[in-house]
Design a protein around this motif. Sequence first.
Motif, PDB file in Angstrom:
ATOM      1  N   THR A   1      -1.466  -0.328  13.022  1.00 51.32           N
ATOM      2  CA  THR A   1      -2.112   0.719  13.800  1.00 51.32           C
ATOM      3  C   THR A   1      -3.082   1.417  12.848  1.00 51.32           C
ATOM      4  O   THR A   1      -3.139   1.089  11.656  1.00 51.32           O
ATOM      5  N   ASP A   2      -3.816   2.413  13.349  1.00 51.25           N
ATOM      6  CA  ASP A   2      -4.749   3.131  12.490  1.00 51.25           C
ATOM      7  C   ASP A   2      -4.057   3.980  11.438  1.00 51.25           C
ATOM      8  O   ASP A   2      -4.711   4.482  10.522  1.00 51.25           O
ATOM      9  N   ARG A   3      -2.748   4.131  11.528  1.00 48.54           N
ATOM     10  CA  ARG A   3      -2.023   4.948  10.554  1.00 48.54           C
ATOM     11  C   ARG A   3      -0.944   4.169   9.818  1.00 48.54           C
ATOM     12  O   ARG A   3      -0.387   4.677   8.835  1.00 48.54           O
ATOM     13  N   THR A   4      -0.628   2.979  10.252  1.00 48.33           N
ATOM     14  CA  THR A   4       0.505   2.238   9.690  1.00 48.33           C
ATOM     15  C   THR A   4       0.042   0.940   9.036  1.00 48.33           C
ATOM     16  O   THR A   4      -0.556   0.084   9.687  1.00 48.33           O
ATOM     17  N   LEU A   5       0.346   0.796   7.752  1.00 45.81           N
ATOM     18  CA  LEU A   5      -0.083  -0.344   6.953  1.00 45.81           C
ATOM     19  C   LEU A   5       1.116  -1.216   6.601  1.00 45.81           C
ATOM     20  O   LEU A   5       2.157  -0.712   6.154  1.00 45.81           O
ATOM     21  N   LEU A   6       0.979  -2.518   6.816  1.00 46.82           N
ATOM     22  CA  LEU A   6       2.006  -3.473   6.404  1.00 46.82           C
ATOM     23  C   LEU A   6       1.719  -3.881   4.968  1.00 46.82           C
ATOM     24  O   LEU A   6       0.623  -4.349   4.643  1.00 46.82           O
ATOM     25  N   VAL A   7       2.688  -3.699   4.089  1.00 46.46           N
ATOM     26  CA  VAL A   7       2.535  -3.939   2.654  1.00 46.46           C
ATOM     27  C   VAL A   7       3.465  -5.059   2.232  1.00 46.46           C
ATOM     28  O   VAL A   7       4.631  -5.106   2.626  1.00 46.46           O
ATOM     29  N   ASP A   8       2.944  -5.941   1.404  1.00 48.30           N
ATOM     30  CA  ASP A   8       3.657  -7.138   0.948  1.00 48.30           C
ATOM     31  C   ASP A   8       4.035  -6.969  -0.512  1.00 48.30           C
ATOM     32  O   ASP A   8       3.181  -6.694  -1.359  1.00 48.30           O
ATOM     33  N   ASP A   9       5.314  -7.108  -0.821  1.00 52.16           N
ATOM     34  CA  ASP A   9       5.776  -7.186  -2.210  1.00 52.16           C
ATOM     35  C   ASP A   9       5.868  -8.665  -2.549  1.00 52.16           C
ATOM     36  O   ASP A   9       6.858  -9.325  -2.271  1.00 52.16           O
ATOM     37  N   TRP A  10       4.782  -9.212  -3.136  1.00 57.52           N
ATOM     38  CA  TRP A  10       4.709 -10.665  -3.318  1.00 57.52           C
ATOM     39  C   TRP A  10       5.758 -11.175  -4.294  1.00 57.52           C
ATOM     40  O   TRP A  10       6.179 -12.339  -4.224  1.00 57.52           O
ATOM     41  N   SER A  11       6.218 -10.329  -5.209  1.00 60.31           N
ATOM     42  CA  SER A  11       7.200 -10.799  -6.198  1.00 60.31           C
ATOM     43  C   SER A  11       8.554 -11.082  -5.549  1.00 60.31           C
ATOM     44  O   SER A  11       9.286 -11.979  -5.984  1.00 60.31           O
ATOM     45  N   SER A  12       8.883 -10.338  -4.501  1.00 60.82           N
ATOM     46  CA  SER A  12      10.160 -10.563  -3.812  1.00 60.82           C
ATOM     47  C   SER A  12       9.980 -11.270  -2.480  1.00 60.82           C
ATOM     48  O   SER A  12      10.928 -11.864  -1.961  1.00 60.82           O
TER      49      SER A  12
END
Length: 400
Positions: free
Chosen positions: A346-357
């Motif tokens: 959404t315009d306020r919610t970001l999906l973040v990836d922890d690539w190490s895990s």
Amino acid sequence: MSQVDDDRWVERVPVRRRSVAAWCGTLLAATGCSAGGEPDTGPPPAPERSTASPTSTPSPPRALDPIPDALRLRLPTATVPIQGAIDIDLMSAVAAPTVDEAPVGTAMLLAQLLPDSTDEDRDTIRVGHPYLMTRTGDWRQLDLQRYGFGAVAYRELSTAISSDGRKVALADPSGLVTVDLQSNGFRRYDLPVDHAVALEWSADGATLFLKDRTSSRRPCGPKGCALDVTTGDLGPVPYDLFHTTHGGAGQAFEVKGSARSRPARIITHHAGGTSTVAELGHRTSSYTAGGPAAGRHVAFSHCSARPRARDNGGVVVVEPSEGTVVAMLANGQGRQCQLVPQAWLTDRTLLVDDWSSGDLWLWDVPSGRVSYVATSRTPLVHVQVAREVMAQRFAATLRP
């Protein structure tokens, strides 16, 4: 066009190079895939129009401060996944049917084991092999041989999944293929590039952005190209795709990290060919840009090029027209280049990836709420998501 054995059609599409004149202006020299804090190389940049004033000049050299602690939010060190969290279990994916054997129409995410993985099951999972997860959490595989690739996936197979989850792109040194999950057909392109990397679909799925891994050969040059997947037209873009994210209105946001006393900048490339520049005013190194951009903000991965840097880095959210830093989700203590912005759901919610895990987090930027939404049983997993499908999956969590 030739017909394959199962009566589905595959086209080998010749690439017609679009004129360089179609793109307006020459901007900054590319930085390649190194951190954006490295000094620029190549010819001097063309003039850029700043957002501050049509006649404004770049800021004079000055000491740059890091992003203030008041804007930093630390990633939780221990938490419980939300109800309905995704379980990314690649060992359960190795026995999954192909999309030919069990068509899906759309997929929610694409996952690959990275070459640096030392997992005990790496030989079974197969480094670089792409696995698709459906919206219901079931796995599917892609028949690489059917698409003209080798039986064993290239270790650094480039991949991308469209925002609506209906298209997948795959590339190795032998060529590039797009797969339509709705029809289960595919198209193979003869591109004048050695290996298409940094693949990214446009919001409408009509264009595929890419870079040539050699970073110097025409037509893409050191910055990148845009491929019209319908006509096969291939033309250069005026920004470095390793540090750029695309908005929904045809604009592209390029992040240039700070270097010495020069502040970081965010360049907005507008659909008409013009560009505007805003200084961020802090010491940052843009590792990659996140995307697609939200309605108001752009995210990028801040990662120092120095192995013993005091700043652990993380994901930075900025307002691109003024260059205002809104917030930062910081990496864990003692960890560098850990977090990567995946997509704005959404315009306020970001999906973040922890690539190490291989784990995924939802960050509600205004409130600072961070939710643990996907767990990976295998570390060092490269995950890409279909933004629209993922937003539907976590609709309840996305409510403010």
